[in-house]
Design an enzyme around this catalytic site. Structure first.
Site, PDB file in Angstrom:
ATOM      1  N   PRO A  23       0.838  -1.211   0.000  1.00 58.06           N
ATOM      2  CA  PRO A  23       0.000   0.000   0.000  1.00 58.06           C
ATOM      3  C   PRO A  23       0.869   1.256   0.000  1.00 58.06           C
ATOM      4  CG  PRO A  23       0.011  -1.051   2.182  1.00 58.06           C
ATOM      5  CD  PRO A  23       0.704  -1.980   1.243  1.00 58.06           C
ATOM      6  N   ALA A  62      -3.558   2.779   1.905  1.00 63.12           N
ATOM      7  CA  ALA A  62      -4.348   2.979   3.127  1.00 63.12           C
ATOM      8  C   ALA A  62      -5.674   3.660   2.777  1.00 63.12           C
ATOM      9  CB  ALA A  62      -3.566   3.830   4.120  1.00 63.12           C
ATOM     10  N   GLN A 104      -5.940  -1.954   1.679  1.00 67.93           N
ATOM     11  CA  GLN A 104      -5.551  -1.793   3.081  1.00 67.93           C
ATOM     12  C   GLN A 104      -6.588  -0.928   3.797  1.00 67.93           C
ATOM     13  OE1 GLN A 104      -2.136   0.719   4.219  1.00 67.93           O
ATOM     14  NE2 GLN A 104      -1.369  -1.005   5.419  1.00 67.93           N
ATOM     15  N   HIS A 181      -4.577  -2.450   8.542  1.00 71.36           N
ATOM     16  CA  HIS A 181      -3.358  -1.667   8.788  1.00 71.36           C
ATOM     17  C   HIS A 181      -3.089  -1.596  10.294  1.00 71.36           C
ATOM     18  CE1 HIS A 181      -0.063   0.911   8.281  1.00 71.36           C
ATOM     19  NE2 HIS A 181      -0.588   1.884   7.548  1.00 71.36           N
ATOM     20  N   HIS A 184       2.954   1.221  11.488  1.00 74.21           N
ATOM     21  CA  HIS A 184       3.385   2.596  11.199  1.00 74.21           C
ATOM     22  C   HIS A 184       2.816   3.669  12.119  1.00 74.21           C
ATOM     23  CE1 HIS A 184       4.238   1.011   6.863  1.00 74.21           C
ATOM     24  NE2 HIS A 184       5.035   0.499   7.775  1.00 74.21           N
ATOM     25  N   TYR A 186      -0.211   4.105  13.264  1.00 69.51           N
ATOM     26  CA  TYR A 186      -1.612   4.484  13.114  1.00 69.51           C
ATOM     27  C   TYR A 186      -2.437   3.778  14.197  1.00 69.51           C
ATOM     28  CZ  TYR A 186       0.297   6.643   9.013  1.00 69.51           C
ATOM     29  OH  TYR A 186       1.068   7.427   8.204  1.00 69.51           O
ATOM     30  N   LEU A 306      13.112  -1.779   0.875  1.00 65.41           N
ATOM     31  CA  LEU A 306      14.336  -1.754   0.077  1.00 65.41           C
ATOM     32  C   LEU A 306      14.653  -3.090  -0.576  1.00 65.41           C
ATOM     33  CD1 LEU A 306      16.522   0.708   2.193  1.00 65.41           C
ATOM     34  CD2 LEU A 306      15.362   1.135   0.012  1.00 65.41           C
ATOM     35  N   ARG A 329       8.711   1.653  -3.482  1.00 62.38           N
ATOM     36  CA  ARG A 329       9.256   2.730  -4.309  1.00 62.38           C
ATOM     37  C   ARG A 329       9.800   2.218  -5.631  1.00 62.38           C
ATOM     38  NH1 ARG A 329      12.507   4.815   0.741  1.00 62.38           N
ATOM     39  NH2 ARG A 329      12.263   2.581   1.126  1.00 62.38           N
TER      40      ARG A 329
HETATM   41  C1  LIG Z   1       4.530   7.236  -1.216  1.00 58.36           C
HETATM   42  C2  LIG Z   1       4.408   6.176  -0.165  1.00 58.36           C
HETATM   43  C3  LIG Z   1       3.207   5.970   0.457  1.00 58.36           C
HETATM   44  C4  LIG Z   1       3.055   4.971   1.421  1.00 58.36           C
HETATM   45  N1  LIG Z   1       1.811   4.703   1.951  1.00 58.36           N
HETATM   46  C5  LIG Z   1       1.640   3.636   2.750  1.00 58.36           C
HETATM   47  C6  LIG Z   1       0.341   3.204   3.118  1.00 58.36           C
HETATM   48  O1  LIG Z   1      -0.680   3.732   2.666  1.00 58.36           O
HETATM   49  N2  LIG Z   1       0.230   2.153   3.969  1.00 58.36           N
HETATM   50  C7  LIG Z   1       1.334   1.488   4.437  1.00 58.36           C
HETATM   51  O2  LIG Z   1       1.175   0.539   5.208  1.00 58.36           O
HETATM   52  N3  LIG Z   1       2.571   1.837   4.042  1.00 58.36           N
HETATM   53  C8  LIG Z   1       2.749   2.868   3.209  1.00 58.36           C
HETATM   54  N4  LIG Z   1       3.998   3.163   2.726  1.00 58.36           N
HETATM   55  C9  LIG Z   1       5.112   2.237   3.037  1.00 58.36           C
HETATM   56  C10 LIG Z   1       5.278   1.220   1.911  1.00 58.36           C
HETATM   57  O3  LIG Z   1       4.154   0.351   1.849  1.00 58.36           O
HETATM   58  C11 LIG Z   1       6.543   0.353   2.120  1.00 58.36           C
HETATM   59  O4  LIG Z   1       6.388  -0.399   3.294  1.00 58.36           O
HETATM   60  C12 LIG Z   1       7.793   1.204   2.199  1.00 58.36           C
HETATM   61  O5  LIG Z   1       7.830   2.158   1.157  1.00 58.36           O
HETATM   62  C13 LIG Z   1       9.065   0.356   2.171  1.00 58.36           C
HETATM   63  O6  LIG Z   1       9.155  -0.386   0.983  1.00 58.36           O
HETATM   64  P1  LIG Z   1      10.116   0.104  -0.264  1.00 58.36           P
HETATM   65  O7  LIG Z   1      11.499   0.262   0.302  1.00 58.36           O
HETATM   66  O8  LIG Z   1      10.011  -1.022  -1.248  1.00 58.36           O
HETATM   67  O9  LIG Z   1       9.567   1.386  -0.769  1.00 58.36           O
HETATM   68  C14 LIG Z   1       4.172   4.188   1.801  1.00 58.36           C
HETATM   69  C15 LIG Z   1       5.406   4.416   1.187  1.00 58.36           C
HETATM   70  C16 LIG Z   1       5.531   5.375   0.212  1.00 58.36           C
HETATM   71  C17 LIG Z   1       6.867   5.566  -0.460  1.00 58.36           C
END
Ligand SMILES: Cc1cc2nc3c(=O)[nH]c(=O)nc-3n(C[C@H](O)[C@H](O)[C@H](O)COP(=O)(O)O)c2cc1C
Length: 359
Positions: A23, A62, A104, A181, A184, A186, A306, A329
């Protein structure tokens, strides 16, 4: 033979591969009016591109169970039927590409009512479509955030009901999987952690009391969510606090309980509830938390954080550290990551007919 591109079945849902999208809030819905919280053109294009790119499962960002549960006034929500109708367009397209649509379900608690990140992310009040946030205890997230209202028992009951109603609507919207969810920082995470939960009633204090709200939400959602469809829970496996926080040991214990309550997969993230902590990020830095849950409990897991490289992703799944990987990302950078990785690893992935000349 690539493990990453083997299908994966939970309950009666088969996900075509183990490359999933986590998400990620887009903060791009209308804050007010008849279409408030409903996905629009941006959301459609964004999710459609990742589905056409071969992503096995997409967890839509989310999505708030109530207006007060939004992180920002621009978040998606699923508290009315207009929103349900708008989500259908997305789920229909994902299914047409063989991608499993998940959503989510979220409540932002004390971290609600903030500006969009690219506008600074500061808390906003009624003059900027904001509201007063609520939480287990009247403790702000950090010095920037307002002191939240402490939730009464009646309001706690009401929010459990909102999660239940959101699950019913998510099903009507065509989602195959719902994710609760619990990470983080919340609302659900705020209840779990002794760092943010200082209640002295049945919802605070002991581990059993701090996990009560989460389990009530899980039970309510599971009652609505059909037996043939999977339910996920996202957790912050550690708060990265030296003491007085939710710990990896708590996560392992809770994973077994969640499994007994009908959660089919734990989406293992970390952090977000304590401000100012140092997080040792690096490639796959959260994978060990997922691997530990998988090794010590009956709960399947997805790893996130990552993960960017095909070989790296393949190893995580092939070594049994996780049942699937989530790429956040990296999928923003490259919507067709799954297709590229399949080519690199010798796996099969859905390619839209319209793109057959690019294979
Ligand atoms: C723009 C953005 C928005 C995100 N929104 C959410 C979200 O809505 N819910 C959530 O659980 N994590 C959210 N995250 C965290 C991502 O789901 C993910 O756990 C985090 O980016 C690490 O993974 P990555 O290194 O592959 O980006 C968000 C991350 C980014 C970059």
């Amino acid at each position: 033979m690539s493990t990453l591109f083997q299908p994966y079945t939970l309950r009666d849902v088969t996900i075509p591969n183990r490359v999933w999208m986590p998400p990620m809030c887009q903060y791009s819905a209308a804050p007010e009016g008849p279409a408030a919280g409903a996905p629009g053109d941006w959301h459609f294009a964004h999710y459609a591109a990742r589905a056409a790119g071969g992503t096995g499962l997409i967890v839509v960002e989310a999505t708030a169970v109530s207006p007060e549960g939004r992180i920002s006034p621009y978040d998606l929500g699923i508290w009315n039927d207009t929103q349900v109708e708008a989500f259908r367009r997305i789920t229909r397209f994902l299914v047409s590409q063989g991608t499993v649509p998940a959503v989510q379900l979220a409540h932002a608690g004390r971290k609600a009512s903030t500006e969009r990140p690219w506008k600074g992310g500061a808390p906003v009040g009624p003059d900027a479509h904001g509201w007063r946030p609520a939480a287990p205890s009247a403790i702000p997230f950090d010095e920037r955030h307002p002191v939240p209202d402490e939730l009464s028992l009646d309001r706690i009951r009401e929010i459990v009901g909102q999660f239940r109603a959101a699950a019913r609507r998510a099903l009507a919207a065509g989602f195959e999987i719902a994710e609760i969810h619990g990470a983080h920082g919340y609302l659900i995470n705020e209840f779990l952690s002794p760092h943010s939960n200082h209640r002295t009633d049945a919802y605070g204090g002991s581990y059993e009391n701090r996990t009560r709200f989460a389990l009530e939400v899980v039970d309510a959602v599971r009652e609505e969510w059909p037996d043939d469809k999977p339910l996920f829970f996202r957790i912050s496996a550690t708060e990265w606090l030296e003491e007085h926080g939710w710990t990896p040991d708590d996560t392992v214990r809770f994973a077994s309980e969640l499994h007994a309550h009908g959660i089919d997969l734990l989406d293992v993230s970390t952090g977000g509830n304590a401000s100012g902590v140092r997080i040792p990020t690096g490639p796959g830095y959260q994978v060990p938390f997922a691997a530990r849950v998988r090794a010590e409990t009956p709960m399947p897991v997805a790893a996130v954080g990552l993960i960017t490289d095909a070989e790296q992703a393949e190893k995580i799944v092939a070594n049994g550290e996780a049942d699937a990987v989530l790429l956040g990302r990296e999928l923003l950078r490259n919507p067709s990551w799954a297709r590229h990785a399949a080519r690199e690893l010798g796996g099969e992935v859905h390619v839209p007919d319209q793109y057959h000349r690019s294979v």
